[in-house]
Design a protein around this motif. Structure first.
Motif, PDB file in Angstrom:
ATOM      1  N   VAL A 288      16.764 -33.234  -0.485  1.00  0.00           N
ATOM      2  CA  VAL A 288      15.843 -32.122  -0.211  1.00  0.00           C
ATOM      3  C   VAL A 288      15.906 -31.168  -1.394  1.00  0.00           C
ATOM      4  CG1 VAL A 288      15.252 -30.212   1.317  1.00  0.00           C
ATOM      5  CG2 VAL A 288      16.169 -32.344   2.277  1.00  0.00           C
TER       6      VAL A 288
ATOM      7  N   GLY B 243      15.624 -28.006  -3.945  1.00  0.00           N
ATOM      8  CA  GLY B 243      15.738 -26.571  -3.736  1.00  0.00           C
ATOM      9  C   GLY B 243      14.456 -25.843  -4.077  1.00  0.00           C
ATOM     10  N   MET B 244      14.459 -24.541  -3.820  1.00  0.00           N
ATOM     11  CA  MET B 244      13.282 -23.713  -4.069  1.00  0.00           C
ATOM     12  C   MET B 244      13.647 -22.546  -4.976  1.00  0.00           C
ATOM     13  SD  MET B 244      11.731 -23.575  -0.168  1.00  0.00           S
ATOM     14  CE  MET B 244      13.254 -22.858   0.474  1.00  0.00           C
TER      15      MET B 244
ATOM     16  N   LYS C  15      18.625 -22.661  -7.621  1.00  0.00           N
ATOM     17  CA  LYS C  15      17.656 -22.801  -6.533  1.00  0.00           C
ATOM     18  C   LYS C  15      18.297 -22.563  -5.170  1.00  0.00           C
ATOM     19  CE  LYS C  15      14.757 -26.134  -9.038  1.00  0.00           C
ATOM     20  NZ  LYS C  15      14.135 -27.473  -9.000  1.00  0.00           N
TER      21      LYS C  15
ATOM     22  N   GLY D 197      16.693 -26.053   0.082  1.00  0.00           N
ATOM     23  CA  GLY D 197      15.444 -26.281   0.792  1.00  0.00           C
ATOM     24  C   GLY D 197      15.618 -26.252   2.296  1.00  0.00           C
TER      25      GLY D 197
ATOM     26  N   GLY E 154      21.043 -31.028  -0.380  1.00  0.00           N
ATOM     27  CA  GLY E 154      20.495 -30.138  -1.390  1.00  0.00           C
ATOM     28  C   GLY E 154      21.309 -29.991  -2.649  1.00  0.00           C
TER      29      GLY E 154
END
Length: 383
Positions: free
Chosen positions: A196, A198-199, A208, A211, A278
Motif C-alpha cells: 500500500v 504512502g501519501m 510519506k 496509506g 506500507g
C-alpha cells in the motif's frame, strides 16, 4: 462548599451533564500535571525544563516529524481500538500484543507466498491478519465462557505462547529467509501488488504518510457505529454495565463475551498492517513490538471514545517522535516515558475525581428539587 465555589465548579465541569466540558477538563489537567512532574525531574537532573520542552515542540512540529507522528499514531490508534472494544464490556484483553504480532507474521508469510491483483492481494493479507487475531483471541474467550478462566490471566499467558510460536515460525527452516545485506531474517517480501503506497500529505518532506491511515480512520468510524448505533453495541455496553441486568433482558452473556473477544482480536490483527504493507513489506526480527500495551494506555487516556483515542494516539506518538531530539541535547529520552506514564495515571485519577464530583453534584441537585417541592405537589405526585 460555598455557593460561589459550587457555581464555579458547575460551570467548569459542565453542570455535571454528559457531553459538557468535563470530557476535556480531566485530560487537560492531567497533561498540565504531567508537565509539572516532568519539569521537576528535569530540574533534578540538571536540565532546563522550559528549553527542553520548547526543543521537543520545535522538533516535533517539523514536517518530517509530523509524518512520523501520524505514522506512529496510525497503529497506536488501531491498538487502542482493539483494547477499547473489550473495555466497553469490562473485558481486559491484555493479549493484544501477542495477537497482532502473530497475525502480522502469518499474514506476511501468506502475502509473500502468493501473487494476486493488487486489491485482492492487499485484501487477502488484511483478511488473514484479522482471522488470525480473532482466532488467537477466541482461545481466551472460550476459556472464560467454558471454564471461567479470567481473560487477564489467559491473555497474558497467550502473549508468551504467541512470542514462542512466532520465534519458532520465524526460522529459515519454516517461514523465514535471510534479509539481503544484513544478519536479519524475515518472511519472504510481499510483492508490489500487496503493498500500500504512502501519501505525500505534509509539504516540506519526502517522507510519506502510511496509506492505511485511511483504514484506521474507517475503523474508528466503524467502532463508533457498532458500539453506539447497533443493537449488538447496546447489548455489549449493557453487559459491561451490569451482567445481571443484561441476562434479565435476554442477552446471552457468554455469546457476547466470545464475540467481543474475537472482535477485539480481529482489530488487533490490523495493528501491524500499516507497517507491514506500507514500509517493511516483510515480518522480521525488528518488527515493532509492545504496541498492544501502548494501546491499553491510550484507550484509558481516550476513555474508550474514538475521538478521545485519536487525540491520545497523536499525543503519545508526538512525545515518542519528540524524544529523538533529547539525545542530541544529552538528555535521557526516558523523560518522555515518565511523562507518558504520568499523563495516564493523572487522567485516571482526574476522571475518578470528576466522577465523584458528578455524583455529589447530582445528589445536591436532587435534594434541592425535593426540598423545593410543596406538600401539595408531593401529595399530587403520590396520587
Amino acid at each position: 462548599m460555598s455557593p460561589a465555589t459550587s457555581t464555579f465548579a458547575d460551570r467548569l465541569l459542565g453542570r455535571v451533564r454528559l457531553g459538557g466540558p468535563v470530557v476535556l477538563v480531566a485530560p487537560i489537567l492531567a497533561i498540565v500535571f504531567a508537565g509539572l512532574v516532568t519539569s521537576i525531574i528535569l530540574l533534578i537532573t540538571g536540565a532546563p525544563p522550559l528549553d527542553t520542552l520548547v526543543s521537543m515542540v520545535e522538533y516535533g512540529t517539523r514536517p518530517r516529524s509530523i509524518v512520523l507522528t501520524l505514522n506512529s499514531a496510525t497503529y497506536y490508534y488501531l491498538s487502542a481500538l482493539a483494547v477499547a472494544i473489550g473495555f466497553r464490556m469490562n473485558l481486559f484483553n491484555i493479549g493484544v500484543d501477542g495477537q497482532y504480532r502473530l497475525a502480522a507474521l502469518v499474514a506476511a508469510a501468506v502475502g509473500g507466498a502468493v501473487t494476486l491483483p493488487a486489491p485482492l492481494h492487499v485484501a487477502l493479507i488484511i483478511f488473514v491478519a484479522m482471522l488470525v487475531g480473532a482466532g488467537w483471541a477466541s482461545i481466551a474467550g472460550l476459556l472464560k465462557v467454558r471454564r471461567g478462566v479470567s481473560e487477564v490471566i489467559s491473555t497474558i499467558m497467550l502473549n508468551a505462547i504467541a512470542t514462542a510460536l512466532g520465534a519458532w515460525l520465524l526460522n529459515k527452516d519454516r517461514l523465514a529467509v535471510e534479509v539481503a545485506g544484513s544478519n536479519n531474517i524475515g518472511t519472504k517480501p510481499i510483492g508490489t501488488t500487496g503493498q500500500v503506497p504512502g501519501m505525500e500529505l505534509i509539504p516540506g518532506t519526502t517522507t510519506k504518510v502510511f496509506g492505511l491511515i485511511i483504514l484506521a480512520i474507517a475503523m474508528g468510524i466503524l467502532y463508533h457505529v457498532l458500539i453506539n448505533k447497533t443493537r449488538f453495541g447496546f447489548n455489549l455496553r449493557a453487559t459491561g454495565r451490569s451482567e445481571t441486568a443484561a441476562v434479565a433482558s435476554g442477552v446471552n452473556v457468554k455469546r457476547m463475551v466470545l464475540i467481543t473477544m474475537m472482535l477485539s482480536g480481529a482489530m488487533a490483527g490490523l495493528i501491524g498492517m500499516p507497517q507491514l504493507l506500507g514500509a517493511s513489506h516483510s515480518y522480521s526480527l525488528d518488527f515493532p513490538t509492545g504496541l498492544g500495551f501502548i494501546g491499553i494506555a491510550i484507550a484509558l487516556l481516550g476513555r474508550n471514545h474514538p475521538v478521545g483515542i485519536a487525540f491520545g494516539a497523536l499525543l503519545w506518538a508526538f512525545l515518542d517522535t519528540s524524544a529523538n531530539i533529547l539525545q542530541v541535547d544529552d538528555i535521557s529520552p526516558d523523560i518522555v516515558t515518565i511523562m507518558q506514564g504520568t499523563i495516564v495515571l493523572s487522567v485516571i485519577i482526574a476522571y475518578e475525581l470528576v466522577h465523584r464530583y458528578r455524583v455529589s453534584a447530582e445528589q445536591r441537585r436532587v435534594s434541592k428539587e425535593l426540598a423545593s417541592t410543596t406538600p401539595t405537589q408531593a401529595e399530587g405526585a403520590s396520587v
